[in-house]
Design a protein around this motif. Sequence first.
Motif, PDB file in Angstrom:
ATOM      1  N   GLY A 102       0.816  -1.205   0.000  1.00 43.27           N
ATOM      2  CA  GLY A 102       0.000   0.000   0.000  1.00 43.27           C
ATOM      3  C   GLY A 102       0.846   1.250   0.000  1.00 43.27           C
ATOM      4  O   GLY A 102       1.962   1.272   0.522  1.00 43.27           O
ATOM      5  N   THR A 103       0.308   2.336  -0.564  1.00 50.53           N
ATOM      6  CA  THR A 103       1.128   3.530  -0.773  1.00 50.53           C
ATOM      7  C   THR A 103       1.323   4.376   0.483  1.00 50.53           C
ATOM      8  O   THR A 103       2.297   5.119   0.584  1.00 50.53           O
ATOM      9  N   ASP A 104       0.413   4.265   1.468  1.00 53.61           N
ATOM     10  CA  ASP A 104       0.495   5.178   2.616  1.00 53.61           C
ATOM     11  C   ASP A 104       1.823   5.060   3.354  1.00 53.61           C
ATOM     12  O   ASP A 104       2.398   6.069   3.787  1.00 53.61           O
ATOM     13  N   THR A 105       2.310   3.848   3.550  1.00 55.97           N
ATOM     14  CA  THR A 105       3.584   3.670   4.263  1.00 55.97           C
ATOM     15  C   THR A 105       4.631   2.986   3.397  1.00 55.97           C
ATOM     16  O   THR A 105       5.633   2.490   3.913  1.00 55.97           O
ATOM     17  N   LEU A 106       4.411   2.988   2.084  1.00 53.65           N
ATOM     18  CA  LEU A 106       5.352   2.329   1.180  1.00 53.65           C
ATOM     19  C   LEU A 106       6.751   2.937   1.293  1.00 53.65           C
ATOM     20  O   LEU A 106       7.753   2.210   1.338  1.00 53.65           O
ATOM     21  N   ALA A 107       6.838   4.259   1.357  1.00 53.90           N
ATOM     22  CA  ALA A 107       8.160   4.900   1.447  1.00 53.90           C
ATOM     23  C   ALA A 107       8.862   4.539   2.749  1.00 53.90           C
ATOM     24  O   ALA A 107      10.086   4.377   2.781  1.00 53.90           O
ATOM     25  N   ILE A 166       4.233  12.476  -1.334  1.00 49.54           N
ATOM     26  CA  ILE A 166       3.977  13.907  -1.158  1.00 49.54           C
ATOM     27  C   ILE A 166       2.559  14.317  -1.516  1.00 49.54           C
ATOM     28  O   ILE A 166       2.165  15.452  -1.291  1.00 49.54           O
ATOM     29  N   ARG A 167       1.772  13.403  -2.121  1.00 45.78           N
ATOM     30  CA  ARG A 167       0.387  13.733  -2.437  1.00 45.78           C
ATOM     31  C   ARG A 167      -0.486  12.490  -2.301  1.00 45.78           C
ATOM     32  O   ARG A 167      -0.005  11.370  -2.459  1.00 45.78           O
ATOM     33  N   SER A 168      -1.749  12.708  -2.015  1.00 43.89           N
ATOM     34  CA  SER A 168      -2.679  11.603  -1.768  1.00 43.89           C
ATOM     35  C   SER A 168      -3.608  11.351  -2.946  1.00 43.89           C
ATOM     36  O   SER A 168      -4.623  10.679  -2.800  1.00 43.89           O
TER      37      SER A 168
END
Length: 334
Positions: free
Chosen positions: A98-103, A172-174
């Motif tokens: 998932g992208t929310d905590t991928l970084a 940096i963006r949702s």
Amino acid sequence: MNSVKHVSASHVMVLYTGGTIGMQASENGLAPASGFEARMAAQLTAQPNVHVPQWTFREMSPLIDSANMTPAYWQRLREAVVDAVDIAGCDGVLVLHGTDTLAYSAAAMSFQLSGLHAPVVFTGSMLPAGVPDSDAWENVNGALQALGSGLAPGVHLYFHGELLEPTRCAKIRSFGRNPFAALNRARGGKVASALPAALDYRQPRDLVNVAVLPLFPGIGAAQLDGLIDSGVQGLVLECFGNGTGPSDNADFLASLQRARQQGVVVVAITQCHEGGVELDVYEAGSRLRSVGVLSGGGMTREAAFGKLHALLGTGLDGDEVRRWVELDICGELR
């Protein structure tokens, strides 16, 4: 400049952790769902002109929305990558996340997998596979093709046709198809000639307690004391500008000094999108240094958080951990 040629991956392990990419509707909204392997195979079969390496699929358990990601899950993910490469013989790994905590996860794995001789690529999607205008298959197929074309060993983040360094980027963006971007953070950290054996990817890691505290006008010792007394072993202190904080607050400085005396490793990074920390430029920064705060240079929040987890989890003594915080391990400072 001549580009370095890397060996193409011929057998990729796909590790599916959940996330938007495989979500399906439930009575409470979109939720992680099994069955992604069959959907992935079907869309590739329907596109014979898309050439990707041979792949094997493993569904992690439990499947999660990445908002529920934890350092304990990172340990299972690290073990799954090591098993894929060292036991199953895969020469590349694709992590669907998932992208929310991928970084955060990609940065953490960059440190947890130091020395791994195969590339690991993280990707996901902003819309679930199968819905109109989804970016799922373009990211999955693009990441597989990137592995097939040859990538350097270590961890990469792939999204919308772009490869990013996990320790230098953030979400940096949702919205939209480009949620991740490389941050223009300061560079120039010192690189040691060799990593300690404890940082090798084959070595087990202990679970540790790391927190992040952003400074804000009026912050006092009470907030800092609450974290110190909670048992944290490491703290990422998000400072103003290039590393300043409330240096005229004697109680706040005394709390930082107490953290140092108790063995808590405190690392200063900047809240700014660009630049980094130079603790000795202003008195308000040098006073932080005087009570034991370390400089995180141009590290992102995700990189500093993942680095502290990796270093503290190795069992290295406190002085060695503090020394390695300010040395570059996998591109986070340079």
